[in-house]
Design a protein around this motif. Structure first.
Motif, PDB file in Angstrom:
ATOM      1  N   ALA A  50      26.884  39.898 -16.111  1.00 60.97           N
ATOM      2  CA  ALA A  50      27.070  40.719 -14.899  1.00 60.97           C
ATOM      3  C   ALA A  50      27.743  39.896 -13.801  1.00 60.97           C
ATOM      4  CB  ALA A  50      25.723  41.253 -14.424  1.00 60.97           C
ATOM      5  N   HIS A  51      27.266  38.680 -13.600  1.00 60.56           N
ATOM      6  CA  HIS A  51      27.818  37.806 -12.553  1.00 60.56           C
ATOM      7  C   HIS A  51      29.304  37.523 -12.801  1.00 60.56           C
ATOM      8  CE1 HIS A  51      27.590  33.627 -10.417  1.00 60.56           C
ATOM      9  NE2 HIS A  51      28.324  34.491  -9.760  1.00 60.56           N
ATOM     10  N   SER A  52      29.639  37.180 -14.059  1.00 58.87           N
ATOM     11  CA  SER A  52      31.034  36.861 -14.401  1.00 58.87           C
ATOM     12  C   SER A  52      31.929  38.079 -14.202  1.00 58.87           C
ATOM     13  CB  SER A  52      31.137  36.391 -15.857  1.00 58.87           C
ATOM     14  OG  SER A  52      30.242  35.340 -16.074  1.00 58.87           O
ATOM     15  N   CYS A  53      31.473  39.241 -14.671  1.00 60.07           N
ATOM     16  CA  CYS A  53      32.282  40.465 -14.535  1.00 60.07           C
ATOM     17  C   CYS A  53      32.452  40.842 -13.066  1.00 60.07           C
ATOM     18  CB  CYS A  53      31.647  41.631 -15.293  1.00 60.07           C
ATOM     19  SG  CYS A  53      31.763  41.445 -17.059  1.00 60.07           S
ATOM     20  N   ALA A  54      31.407  40.632 -12.263  1.00 56.61           N
ATOM     21  CA  ALA A  54      31.497  40.978 -10.837  1.00 56.61           C
ATOM     22  C   ALA A  54      32.551  40.106 -10.152  1.00 56.61           C
ATOM     23  CB  ALA A  54      30.140  40.799 -10.163  1.00 56.61           C
TER      24      ALA A  54
END
Lengths: 235, 54
Positions: A82-86
């Motif tokens: 989630a962090h990387s995609c955000a």
């Protein structure tokens, strides 16, 4: 889980593939795509602007899914995704705004106007910048993951609003050219094919950036773990 | 003929490319720095383990 060697190979293939596809895409955009009879050469920005905007939607959809998975399973893997995609999504939505502003200037004779598509996209940008800020300011990793997961789920509500904004409200932004409300005759076949090629190109680039950012996040977590062990050992 | 507006076309493509390259460069450089730091601290951790065993 992929091994480190395999992951590095995959990232290497993705960067080479996205470089090759991007060169082919530039050739198609500048040498093959017809010049728009009304808008002129500047209309070629469209082949970058639309895929970049759609990739930002994809990124935030992945944040939405990974955030739900994290809250249900409490597995750090989903938080890392989630962090990387955000973060990658923020890069894409920033570029969607910038290319839109640059393209809009000669067409609308203004850099910015508070019309529905632009305004809702700016709100989308603010939501996911806030997501990243919450992560930075949280006192520990668990808190950062939990709070940002909630923002990742609630914030996704704005994505369909951005898409439907040109249908729901009076807007000077062109109607959708992809998705359920796209008009069948909106584009000439050659333009549609080049746009599809651009989508594939940006999808590969997006995959490369997400893979790279996820690997970086894994390294950050590993380093944090080693530091913790060393601190406990009094070194 | 419609106006070419080439400076705007150039600006849009330049901004896109510079941003993607800058971001990919930042991620790659940071990854290299972290790998180096992990290797150094991992060595310290191994040394700590050897001392504890010894």
């Amino acid at each position: 889980m992929l091994g480190n060697g395999l992951r590095q190979n995959l990232t290497g293939y993705l960067v080479v593939l996205s470089g090759l596809l991007m060169m082919a895409d530039l050739y198609l955009i500048f040498m093959v795509a017809p010049t728009d009879a009304v808008l002129g050469h500047v209309q070629r920005v469209f082949y970058f602007h639309v895929p970049i905007a759609i990739m930002s939607f994809l990124a935030f959809f992945m944040v939405f899914l990974a955030s739900i998975a994290y809250l249900v399973r409490r597995n750090g893997k989903w938080d890392r995704i989630a962090h990387s995609c955000a973060e990658v999504g923020v890069v894409f939505v920033t570029l969607a705004l910038l290319t839109g502003v640059i393209w809009g200037r000669p067409l609308w004779n203004t850099w910015w106007t508070w019309e529905p598509r632009l305004t809702t996209t700016l709100i989308l940008w603010l939501i996911y910048v806030s997501y990243l800020m919450i992560r930075s300011y949280a006192s520990n990793q668990q808190q950062a993951a939990r709070y940002s997961a909630v923002v990742g789920i609630v914030g996704f509500v704005d994505v369909p609003i951005v898409y439907y904004s040109v249908i729901w409200w009076r807007s000077i932004h062109p109607s959708p050219v992809v998705g359920p409300f796209a008009q069948a005759s909106a584009l000439e076949p050659i333009m549609l094919w080049i746009l599809l090629f651009s989508f594939v190109t940006f999808l590969i680039l997006f995959s490369y950036l997400v893979a790279g950012r996820t690997a970086l996040r894994n390294s950050e977590d590993r380093l944090r773990g080693i530091r913790l062990v060393l601190r406990r050992a009094g070194r | 003929m419609p106006p070419a507006n080439l400076p705007f076309l150039f600006a849009a493509f330049a901004v896109t490319w510079i941003a993607f390259f800058a971001y990919a460069f930042f991620v790659s450089r940071r990854q290299q720095e972290l790998r180096k730091e992990i290797a150094e601290l991992g060595g310290a951790l191994d040394q700590q383990g050897a001392e504890d065993v010894g």
